[in-house]
Design an enzyme around this catalytic site. Structure first.
Site, mmCIF file in Angstrom:
data_model
loop_
_atom_site.group_PDB
_atom_site.id
_atom_site.type_symbol
_atom_site.label_atom_id
_atom_site.label_comp_id
_atom_site.label_asym_id
_atom_site.label_seq_id
_atom_site.Cartn_x
_atom_site.Cartn_y
_atom_site.Cartn_z
ATOM 1 N N GLU A 21 51.069 37.795 29.910
ATOM 2 C CA GLU A 21 50.765 36.589 30.700
ATOM 3 C C GLU A 21 51.537 35.390 30.167
ATOM 4 O OE1 GLU A 21 49.780 34.887 33.001
ATOM 5 O OE2 GLU A 21 48.209 35.872 34.153
ATOM 6 N N ASN A 104 42.491 30.998 30.252
ATOM 7 C CA ASN A 104 43.282 31.989 30.977
ATOM 8 C C ASN A 104 44.687 31.554 31.367
ATOM 9 O OD1 ASN A 104 43.475 34.614 32.156
ATOM 10 N ND2 ASN A 104 43.368 33.637 34.171
ATOM 11 N N GLU A 123 34.933 39.141 33.970
ATOM 12 C CA GLU A 123 35.520 39.053 35.306
ATOM 13 C C GLU A 123 34.484 39.186 36.411
ATOM 14 O OE1 GLU A 123 38.833 41.721 35.604
ATOM 15 O OE2 GLU A 123 39.710 41.066 33.709
ATOM 16 N N ASP A 199 47.664 35.932 41.007
ATOM 17 C CA ASP A 199 47.562 35.674 39.563
ATOM 18 C C ASP A 199 48.293 34.361 39.253
ATOM 19 O OD1 ASP A 199 47.451 36.020 36.681
ATOM 20 O OD2 ASP A 199 47.185 38.153 37.024
#
Length: 292
Positions: A21, A104, A123, A199
């Site tokens: 990420e 995040n 989640e 995302d």
């Protein structure tokens, strides 16, 4: 999109991240993280070398800071990260009452304000919030909570925030006032059932929004009205975010993830978790260091 752009996707670093990420270009290298691997990575495309640092907990992102080091979004809060020593120093815990949350995704705007989100690590619970750090203070933006916040992306003029509700498959458009206050969120993009989950996202130099899709096999480019202009297909299902890098910010880099793939899927996707690159046919915007 420039004519003749080569949209062929290539793997450039076989890291096999469980949950890659947060790619960001700074200096002459690309930085990114493996959230579940609790690691920060640096990739130098000039010679193909890479480095990795261990984080004290799950780390959602790193961004350059005005002081010359980096700011990291760790599960336990905002940390100052020094690549020279590999040390992490806690600066601020925005959610001491939500131990099941983690940080995040994040971005800075042109003034150096830091925008970052949190999410339920399981989640499921609607405990994810979006925060703004400005002038040394971090504030809850008071946008409605969601389970997984993602893709805070800010327009080049600093007047529009794009905020993603991943499980809700919705990207919201929110006006930003001069003082950083947010207006009412407007539904900007609603993702179809078969397209995967939106995302991380980033804005290019033409004001278009690039969104990576978890379970969606690629990234999509949307114009300012929210109309999809381009789909770039990847050889892996879970694409998490792209960043523009290189000397002129004309190379796209993308992180991916192995998380959620069973043995059969991993066998069919041997490149899952790797770092990828492609020519997007458009330049990105420089990243303003965070003023923390």
């Amino acid at each position: 999109m420039q004519a003749g752009a080569d949209m062929t996707v290539q793997s450039v670093l076989p890291v096999g991240a469980m949950l890659g990420e947060g790619p960001v270009w700074t200096g002459d290298a690309l930085w990114f993280v493996d959230i579940k691997g609790r690691a920060v990575h640096r990739f130098d495309p000039g010679d193909g070398s890479s480095q990795a640092w261990s984080a004290p907990d799950q780390v959602g992102w790193v961004l350059p800071a005005e002081a010359g080091d980096m700011i990291a979004g760790v599960k336990t809060g905002l940390h100052r990260f020094d690549p020279v020593t590999g040390s992490f120093a806690l600066l601020h815990d925005p959610e001491p009452d939500y131990p099941g949350n983690r940080l995040n995704d994040a971005a800075t705007d042109r003034t150096g304000r830091l925008w970052f989100g949190s999410m339920d690590d399981g989640e499921a619970a609607m405990t994810g919030r979006l925060y703004r750090c400005d002038g040394g203070a971090c504030r809850d933006t008071r946008l409605p909570p969601v389970a997984i916040t993602n893709g805070p992306a800010i327009s080049a003029d600093g007047r529009t925030l794009y905020h993603t509700d991943t499980l809700g498959k919705t990207i919201w458009r929110v006006a930003i006032a001069d003082d950083g206050a947010l207006g009412a969120p407007e539904r900007h993009i609603v993702v179809g059932k078969a397209e995967g989950y939106p995302d991380g996202s980033v804005i290019d130099a033409e004001g278009c929004l690039w969104v990576a899709f978890y379970g969606g096999w690629g990234v999509r480019r949307y114009d300012p009205s929210g109309r999809m202009m381009r789909f770039v297909r990847f050889p892996v299902a879970n694409v998490t975010k792209i960043a523009f890098g290189g000397a002129n910010l004309t190379t796209a880099y993308a992180t991916s993830a192995r998380k959620g793939l069973d043995n059969a899927a991993l066998e069919a996707q041997p490149l899952a978790g790797h770092l990828f690159t492609f020519d997007p046919g458009v330049a990105g915007l420089p990243v303003t260091p965070a003023k923390i």
